[in-house]
Design a protein around this motif. Sequence first.
Motif, mmCIF file in Angstrom:
data_model
loop_
_atom_site.group_PDB
_atom_site.id
_atom_site.type_symbol
_atom_site.label_atom_id
_atom_site.label_comp_id
_atom_site.label_asym_id
_atom_site.label_seq_id
_atom_site.Cartn_x
_atom_site.Cartn_y
_atom_site.Cartn_z
ATOM 1 N N HIS A 13 -6.280 -13.588 9.904
ATOM 2 C CA HIS A 13 -5.243 -14.432 10.500
ATOM 3 C C HIS A 13 -5.478 -15.872 10.075
ATOM 4 O O HIS A 13 -6.618 -16.326 9.993
ATOM 5 C CB HIS A 13 -5.286 -14.382 12.035
ATOM 6 C CG HIS A 13 -5.207 -12.999 12.582
ATOM 7 N ND1 HIS A 13 -4.049 -12.284 12.640
ATOM 8 C CD2 HIS A 13 -6.164 -12.203 13.100
ATOM 9 C CE1 HIS A 13 -4.291 -11.100 13.171
ATOM 10 N NE2 HIS A 13 -5.567 -11.025 13.451
ATOM 11 N N MET A 14 -4.373 -16.580 9.833
ATOM 12 C CA MET A 14 -4.443 -18.002 9.543
ATOM 13 C C MET A 14 -3.355 -18.677 10.380
ATOM 14 O O MET A 14 -2.187 -18.301 10.302
ATOM 15 C CB MET A 14 -4.240 -18.264 8.054
ATOM 16 C CG MET A 14 -4.676 -19.640 7.633
ATOM 17 S SD MET A 14 -4.548 -19.921 5.842
ATOM 18 C CE MET A 14 -5.864 -18.895 5.218
ATOM 19 N N ILE A 15 -3.773 -19.642 11.186
ATOM 20 C CA ILE A 15 -2.871 -20.322 12.105
ATOM 21 C C ILE A 15 -2.940 -21.815 11.810
ATOM 22 O O ILE A 15 -4.029 -22.386 11.768
ATOM 23 C CB ILE A 15 -3.274 -20.053 13.565
ATOM 24 C CG1 ILE A 15 -3.337 -18.550 13.827
ATOM 25 C CG2 ILE A 15 -2.317 -20.737 14.531
ATOM 26 C CD1 ILE A 15 -4.209 -18.171 14.995
ATOM 27 N N VAL B 83 -9.412 -16.678 10.723
ATOM 28 C CA VAL B 83 -10.248 -15.667 11.371
ATOM 29 C C VAL B 83 -10.404 -14.518 10.389
ATOM 30 O O VAL B 83 -9.412 -14.049 9.816
ATOM 31 C CB VAL B 83 -9.592 -15.166 12.677
ATOM 32 C CG1 VAL B 83 -10.439 -14.072 13.314
ATOM 33 C CG2 VAL B 83 -9.362 -16.308 13.646
ATOM 34 N N GLY B 84 -11.631 -14.069 10.190
ATOM 35 C CA GLY B 84 -11.832 -12.977 9.246
ATOM 36 C C GLY B 84 -13.274 -12.546 9.155
ATOM 37 O O GLY B 84 -14.032 -12.626 10.130
ATOM 38 N N ASN C 236 -1.102 -27.086 4.062
ATOM 39 C CA ASN C 236 -2.528 -27.005 4.402
ATOM 40 C C ASN C 236 -3.020 -25.566 4.296
ATOM 41 O O ASN C 236 -4.133 -25.322 3.820
ATOM 42 C CB ASN C 236 -2.787 -27.557 5.802
ATOM 43 C CG ASN C 236 -2.700 -29.071 5.855
ATOM 44 O OD1 ASN C 236 -2.695 -29.745 4.835
ATOM 45 N ND2 ASN C 236 -2.615 -29.600 7.064
ATOM 46 N N LYS C 237 -2.212 -24.614 4.737
ATOM 47 C CA LYS C 237 -2.585 -23.205 4.598
ATOM 48 C C LYS C 237 -2.745 -22.846 3.123
ATOM 49 O O LYS C 237 -3.706 -22.169 2.743
ATOM 50 C CB LYS C 237 -1.544 -22.301 5.260
ATOM 51 C CG LYS C 237 -1.634 -22.294 6.771
ATOM 52 C CD LYS C 237 -0.469 -21.577 7.424
ATOM 53 C CE LYS C 237 -0.497 -20.107 7.264
ATOM 54 N NZ LYS C 237 0.552 -19.431 8.062
ATOM 55 N N ALA C 238 -1.838 -23.327 2.289
ATOM 56 C CA ALA C 238 -1.915 -23.052 0.853
ATOM 57 C C ALA C 238 -3.178 -23.660 0.242
ATOM 58 O O ALA C 238 -3.822 -23.044 -0.617
ATOM 59 C CB ALA C 238 -0.666 -23.568 0.144
ATOM 60 N N VAL C 239 -3.550 -24.857 0.681
ATOM 61 C CA VAL C 239 -4.779 -25.489 0.201
ATOM 62 C C VAL C 239 -5.986 -24.635 0.579
ATOM 63 O O VAL C 239 -6.855 -24.361 -0.257
ATOM 64 C CB VAL C 239 -4.933 -26.921 0.761
ATOM 65 C CG1 VAL C 239 -6.336 -27.466 0.517
ATOM 66 C CG2 VAL C 239 -3.893 -27.849 0.157
ATOM 67 N N LEU C 240 -6.047 -24.184 1.831
ATOM 68 C CA LEU C 240 -7.179 -23.362 2.262
ATOM 69 C C LEU C 240 -7.215 -22.037 1.502
ATOM 70 O O LEU C 240 -8.289 -21.580 1.099
ATOM 71 C CB LEU C 240 -7.134 -23.122 3.771
ATOM 72 C CG LEU C 240 -8.310 -22.350 4.349
ATOM 73 C CD1 LEU C 240 -9.648 -22.990 3.993
ATOM 74 C CD2 LEU C 240 -8.166 -22.212 5.860
ATOM 75 N N GLU C 241 -6.072 -21.433 1.266
ATOM 76 C CA GLU C 241 -6.036 -20.193 0.486
ATOM 77 C C GLU C 241 -6.563 -20.414 -0.924
ATOM 78 O O GLU C 241 -7.342 -19.613 -1.447
ATOM 79 C CB GLU C 241 -4.618 -19.627 0.457
ATOM 80 C CG GLU C 241 -4.192 -19.043 1.787
ATOM 81 C CD GLU C 241 -2.699 -18.735 1.874
ATOM 82 O OE1 GLU C 241 -1.921 -19.213 1.003
ATOM 83 O OE2 GLU C 241 -2.319 -18.027 2.828
ATOM 84 N N ALA C 242 -6.177 -21.508 -1.557
ATOM 85 C CA ALA C 242 -6.652 -21.826 -2.908
ATOM 86 C C ALA C 242 -8.152 -22.113 -2.906
ATOM 87 O O ALA C 242 -8.880 -21.682 -3.810
ATOM 88 C CB ALA C 242 -5.874 -23.005 -3.474
ATOM 89 N N ALA C 243 -8.628 -22.837 -1.897
ATOM 90 C CA ALA C 243 -10.058 -23.134 -1.796
ATOM 91 C C ALA C 243 -10.862 -21.853 -1.602
ATOM 92 O O ALA C 243 -11.894 -21.655 -2.254
ATOM 93 C CB ALA C 243 -10.301 -24.110 -0.642
#
Length: 120
Positions: free
Chosen positions: A67-69, A78-79, A5-12
């Motif tokens: 930060h990504m949790i 958060v950013g 899920n973190k990888a998906v959000l990073e790609a998005a």
Amino acid sequence: MTESNKAVLEAANAAVTRGDYEGFLSFCTDDTLWVFVGDQTLRGKEAVRQWMAVSYRQGPPKLTVDHMIAEGDYVTAVGGVTTRDAGGTATHYSYCDVWRFRGSKLAELRAFVVETKARG
């Protein structure tokens, strides 16, 4: 699941910063729900598409993630984000986005966004 899920959000997020808004929307469910706490609610991809067309009409935002949790079906980021208005003036916001995933797609956003001074 949390790491994917973190990888998906990073790609998005990468798609948004490239100005590839349709690419970003491909990561969202058709019925995606975005709640900007204290401001507005967007329902569905078309509403998000229209919001992006207005909000990013002067070009893609500059986005940072401090930060990504991730836990279960949720990823919190958060950013900061900087956008430009029609006159080219930059406005910086600090944010905390809480994303809920469904089937590896962005199904729901609860966004806490506050205008702040740009980082030095």
